[in-house]
Design a protein around this motif. Sequence first.
Motif, mmCIF file in Angstrom:
data_model
loop_
_atom_site.group_PDB
_atom_site.id
_atom_site.type_symbol
_atom_site.label_atom_id
_atom_site.label_comp_id
_atom_site.label_asym_id
_atom_site.label_seq_id
_atom_site.Cartn_x
_atom_site.Cartn_y
_atom_site.Cartn_z
ATOM 1 N N LEU A 134 0.828 -1.203 0.000
ATOM 2 C CA LEU A 134 0.000 0.000 0.000
ATOM 3 C C LEU A 134 0.862 1.253 0.000
ATOM 4 O O LEU A 134 0.567 2.232 -0.694
ATOM 5 N N LEU A 138 0.954 4.205 -2.724
ATOM 6 C CA LEU A 138 0.737 5.620 -2.388
ATOM 7 C C LEU A 138 1.850 6.498 -2.944
ATOM 8 O O LEU A 138 1.609 7.585 -3.472
ATOM 9 N N CYS A 775 -7.380 -3.011 1.212
ATOM 10 C CA CYS A 775 -6.093 -2.428 0.809
ATOM 11 C C CYS A 775 -5.614 -3.015 -0.510
ATOM 12 O O CYS A 775 -5.144 -2.286 -1.408
ATOM 13 N N MET A 778 -7.148 -1.792 -3.863
ATOM 14 C CA MET A 778 -6.834 -0.443 -4.352
ATOM 15 C C MET A 778 -5.665 -0.542 -5.328
ATOM 16 O O MET A 778 -4.531 -0.851 -4.932
ATOM 17 N N THR A 785 -8.869 5.596 -4.637
ATOM 18 C CA THR A 785 -9.408 6.622 -3.738
ATOM 19 C C THR A 785 -9.748 6.003 -2.385
ATOM 20 O O THR A 785 -9.870 4.777 -2.240
ATOM 21 N N LEU A 786 -9.923 6.902 -1.416
ATOM 22 C CA LEU A 786 -10.304 6.459 -0.072
ATOM 23 C C LEU A 786 -11.721 5.893 -0.082
ATOM 24 O O LEU A 786 -12.047 4.986 0.682
ATOM 25 N N LEU A 787 -12.580 6.404 -0.967
ATOM 26 C CA LEU A 787 -13.950 5.897 -1.068
ATOM 27 C C LEU A 787 -13.959 4.434 -1.476
ATOM 28 O O LEU A 787 -14.725 3.620 -0.938
ATOM 29 N N ARG A 788 -13.070 4.082 -2.429
ATOM 30 C CA ARG A 788 -13.002 2.680 -2.865
ATOM 31 C C ARG A 788 -12.601 1.784 -1.682
ATOM 32 O O ARG A 788 -13.146 0.685 -1.517
ATOM 33 N N PHE A 789 -11.655 2.272 -0.866
ATOM 34 C CA PHE A 789 -11.224 1.485 0.304
ATOM 35 C C PHE A 789 -12.409 1.243 1.248
ATOM 36 O O PHE A 789 -12.643 0.117 1.691
ATOM 37 N N PHE A 790 -13.165 2.306 1.556
ATOM 38 C CA PHE A 790 -14.277 2.167 2.484
ATOM 39 C C PHE A 790 -15.375 1.270 1.935
ATOM 40 O O PHE A 790 -15.986 0.487 2.671
ATOM 41 N N ASP A 793 -14.065 -2.368 2.168
ATOM 42 C CA ASP A 793 -13.957 -2.795 3.570
ATOM 43 C C ASP A 793 -15.342 -2.976 4.185
ATOM 44 O O ASP A 793 -15.590 -3.956 4.901
#
Length: 860
Positions: A134, A138, A775, A778, A785-790, A793
């Motif tokens: 990850l 990043l 993780c 992504m 994006t952080l939205l995809r992570f949420f 999850d």
Amino acid sequence: MKKMLGMLFLAGVMLLSGQTVLADMVGEKFSQTEAFQQYVATQKRLEEQDARLDKELSAARDALRKSNVSAFQAFHDALRASEIFMYIFMVTKTTFVCIVLLSFAFMVFYIYYLIRFNPMKWKLMTSGGTLRRLWKRLMQRNSLAGMVFLLAVCLPGVSLAKTNVLQDIKMYYSGNEFEKGYVLCKYSDGKTTLGYTEVNGVAVIPRPEPGFDLTYDVMAHSQGLGLGVAAEDFEPLYEQAKTDAHRALVFSLLARTGKDVANAGAMRLVTAIISRRGQDIEVSIERFKALLAAFADSNNRLLANGLVRLFLEKSVDRVKNLAGLDSLVDLAVDNEAFEIIREATASAMKSLPSRLPFIESVYAARIYFKIDKDMARHYFQNIRSDFPEFLKSEAIRVKLEELFKEMASVVAFLPLYDNDALYTALRRQPNELRVAITGFFDTVDPALAAVAYNSIGMEPGDLVFRNPDMLALLARLTSVYKKDAPAEFLNSLKRAVVEYDVPYSGEQLLAAVEKVRQNPSGFIESVLTQDMNTDCRFNRNSNLIMAFIKALTPEQITAFESYFVKKSALHEEILDYLFTKEKGAFYRLLVNLYAADAGSVAMLEFPNDIMDLKTMAPAFSKESLKLFATLPAGYFVAHHALSRPTPDVRLAKQALVPEFDELFQRFLSQEKQELSEKDAITGLILLTLAEKPGATVFADEAFVLGKMLAGYFDASKHAELSKRVEEKTSSLAELKEQLADSGSVPGMVYVAMFYFAFLFCYVIAAAVFSFKYACNMMIPGKDFTLLRFFVNDMEAVGTFSMTTIWFFPVGLGMVLVAQLLRGAVNSDTMNRDMREAVAALVGQPPFSPSGDADGGGSEA
């Protein structure tokens, strides 16, 4: 034969002198009877059973308590948790068991499903190195972040020493202990521990706190490590200092810098010291003196003269009163710089009135002595007879002493007082003030002190001072001005101790006696003799008199026995002391007092060293025996009277008849006419005294006591103890049953315990697997994006939650929310493609996007 007679004669002499009184064995004859031996045997057997039962009961209770907090208790806690679940979800016990079994089955089946039918998702959930991959992604996605970090590291940071962040971090990892400490202090925002107190000779604060401590330590490390400090840094550091100790650290650090930095920094600090708003000039002067002291102990001591000039020039116009001007003049004179402020001082003094209050007159006379001695004498004449004002404070006393010495140094001003006028003036003052003024003159002019000493009153009442220090001062003055004839002082002092309440301790009095070179032991004798000669009618200072009595030697104690008889106010204290110090004197005093007035000492008790209870101890409890650790005074009188070669029967009867009567009355007043345990021990002691040789007058009492005690040592007396043993045996049996019952645990408890342990592990594993899955899903270039992570999850956690059944509604909600978010974004990259994620995981080209063969593709 002659040898035996000699030994008997010596024993008789010792007994007559009362120096040795042997303890009697209580109940020695009675203990040899068969009834007593059977009583003791039964008592011992029951007590052993009672003690054994106590141990077994304690062990059983401990075992039961441990079982309650052991694994069984944990199982019961699991049952309690089950009951809570049943209450929350409103289900019966049978339904709960069914749900538990289904939940366990679904959780196991879901794990099996992932491993067997969805290996891609399982691989994404269980792969290693997730966080490392990850971070690489990043950095790949946000490559400018690394450049920004390097730029921030290379630019200089804001700090007291001109080091940047890169230098500091390098210093932290490659430097010595001091360099690491410097970095810690520079960047710390909380309490730090250094582990040392100086850096190359520069003091540091070993446990600095935020604020002054950390700021100072950074500068101290900079100076000690040779990094350098700037002069302008010292002024804000001084402003942070809130205590004299902090300011002393600032001054010391500045004095250790180079000449240029020290001079510039000191000039800034002088300005800061003077210009602080609301600060008295005296405070500024004291702080400036501390600065000068720091420079005087350093290599920059030559800068002091310039600093003094600067301080005087800046502060002379800020003086608001005579006290401040006096302090400033002292500073100037001490540093040989008075000429700098002479003109300004003379100008300020011109407007003074000719009459001033006492302390103002002292300041005026001291200041004028530097510029106009005639005016100084004028103000001195106004205050020299105000003796009550001389010693109101230590600060006034010091300044007044300096003024007197200055005035006495001018021959034209001598004598400062006329002897007769001084004597007359002092006689009008209280005696305590006369002593204090004499002590003051003793430091200024011995001739004046001699006149003042003659004015001191030496009557007993005159030597009672409110301040005990005045007695020590008077003793010292007496040793100087009347060293050949201290008798008047000592005679008055002993009468004061006897006739007045004095605030002195024994140590203070004897110290005063030693100051006039007299023997303290002789003074003690004189005080006690004075008290005896007055028939002890004053009864003052009892604690002090008792302290003197305790300081007597054995020979002196014997000499003062008649005094002890007279000193009725201290009979109890004297007897207690003599009991441990001089037994012979104790018995003589006790017998004298008892013969004169038995009631005066009848209520007193003393440690029991005349009756040995060991023989009878097995028949009684420890609590009852403790009651006879002390015995009434009458027992000691009777024992002493009957232990003489010629017993004093009259005195023994006077002491014992009241004790016999009291015991017999208590016995007859009992409903069953029986002795209590305490009364039985009392009876045995009285029987021992009544059976002593020469005590035939107590034959009837001894007969009655024998009958009463024989009735006490009866087997029926053990009924209460036997009942207690039976009760404890029954309690022990009940505890053993409870302990046996606690070993059986219902099977449901084990099931509940296992299920909740499995559920806990399942929830933890679900959280970890879902995080790693989100993780790994992504992928850069695919909606990273952080939205995809949420979304990923939340969906994974929701699926795991649904399989527990208990949290099915929550899990279903999470899955629906994840689906709605995916639909709202309406982006192709938001669609889950585990083929690409797995390919990125293993570092292979992505699978073809067609189909979901082999359990891949999008998860259903």
